[in-house]
Design an enzyme around this catalytic site. Sequence first.
Site, mmCIF file in Angstrom:
data_model
loop_
_atom_site.group_PDB
_atom_site.id
_atom_site.type_symbol
_atom_site.label_atom_id
_atom_site.label_comp_id
_atom_site.label_asym_id
_atom_site.label_seq_id
_atom_site.Cartn_x
_atom_site.Cartn_y
_atom_site.Cartn_z
ATOM 1 N N GLU A 56 0.858 -1.192 0.000
ATOM 2 C CA GLU A 56 0.000 0.000 0.000
ATOM 3 C C GLU A 56 0.890 1.235 0.000
ATOM 4 O OE1 GLU A 56 -2.853 2.354 3.160
ATOM 5 O OE2 GLU A 56 -3.003 0.159 3.119
ATOM 6 N N LYS A 144 -11.494 -1.295 6.765
ATOM 7 C CA LYS A 144 -10.191 -1.213 7.423
ATOM 8 C C LYS A 144 -10.434 -0.819 8.878
ATOM 9 C CE LYS A 144 -6.027 1.681 7.496
ATOM 10 N NZ LYS A 144 -5.244 2.721 6.782
#
Length: 240
Positions: A56, A144
């Site tokens: 990421e 998340k």
Amino acid sequence: MTTQQPSADPADPAAPPSPLAGLRRAGVVAVLRAPTPDGALAAVAALVDGGVTGIEITYSTPDAPAVIAEVRARHPEALVGAGTVLTPAQAAAAADAGSAFLVSPGTTPELAAAMLDTGLPVLCGALTPSEVMTATVLGVHAVKVFPASLGGLGYLRALRGPFPDVPLVPTGGVSAGNLEEWFGAGALAVGAGGELASAAHIAAGRWDALTERARAFAAALAKVRRGTSDAAGPGAEAVR
């Protein structure tokens, strides 16, 4: 706008492709915050060498879209996405750069809609049950749980009670030592920042240290997958 098509879920080859299949396979996503584009590229190489292929690239990294495009070119085996997405413009730029998924630290209707409009898998941040409900109503693919370190493993288990079908990706407080416990508590995948992609190591050019940490995470994930396979028998999903 360029998008990566999700692969078919290996648990059921006959099923339609799952937008989360890539994240499920990666298992561990390194949350990368680098001071320079070159530092980010070197860090990715070190992490991939250690066996961590979920990457990421956060927007706190300078020129994040350009870094994403370059990582895709250099490491086709990696699943590279954009993190700390805060605006619709950032979502669009990351998608154009070839991002495989988008992650925001929180959830707002405008941002979630813009992220979903890219056609990419979307993870929006939430912590409380109300925030999880908001994210799921808006249609995001996964939540998340951030910062997961605040509630820990017990909190993730508690969230799975009212939300058994919501894919949860805890980020914060995840280490190679407790990776197995996070998956046991119900994580689809995990995000790891400082414990894996240490900002201090990146700033100092300690690529060997990053590779060593990646190997530890990869070994822990392999152990999780062996345990899941042994418990469920042949043909079981590697991780949830």
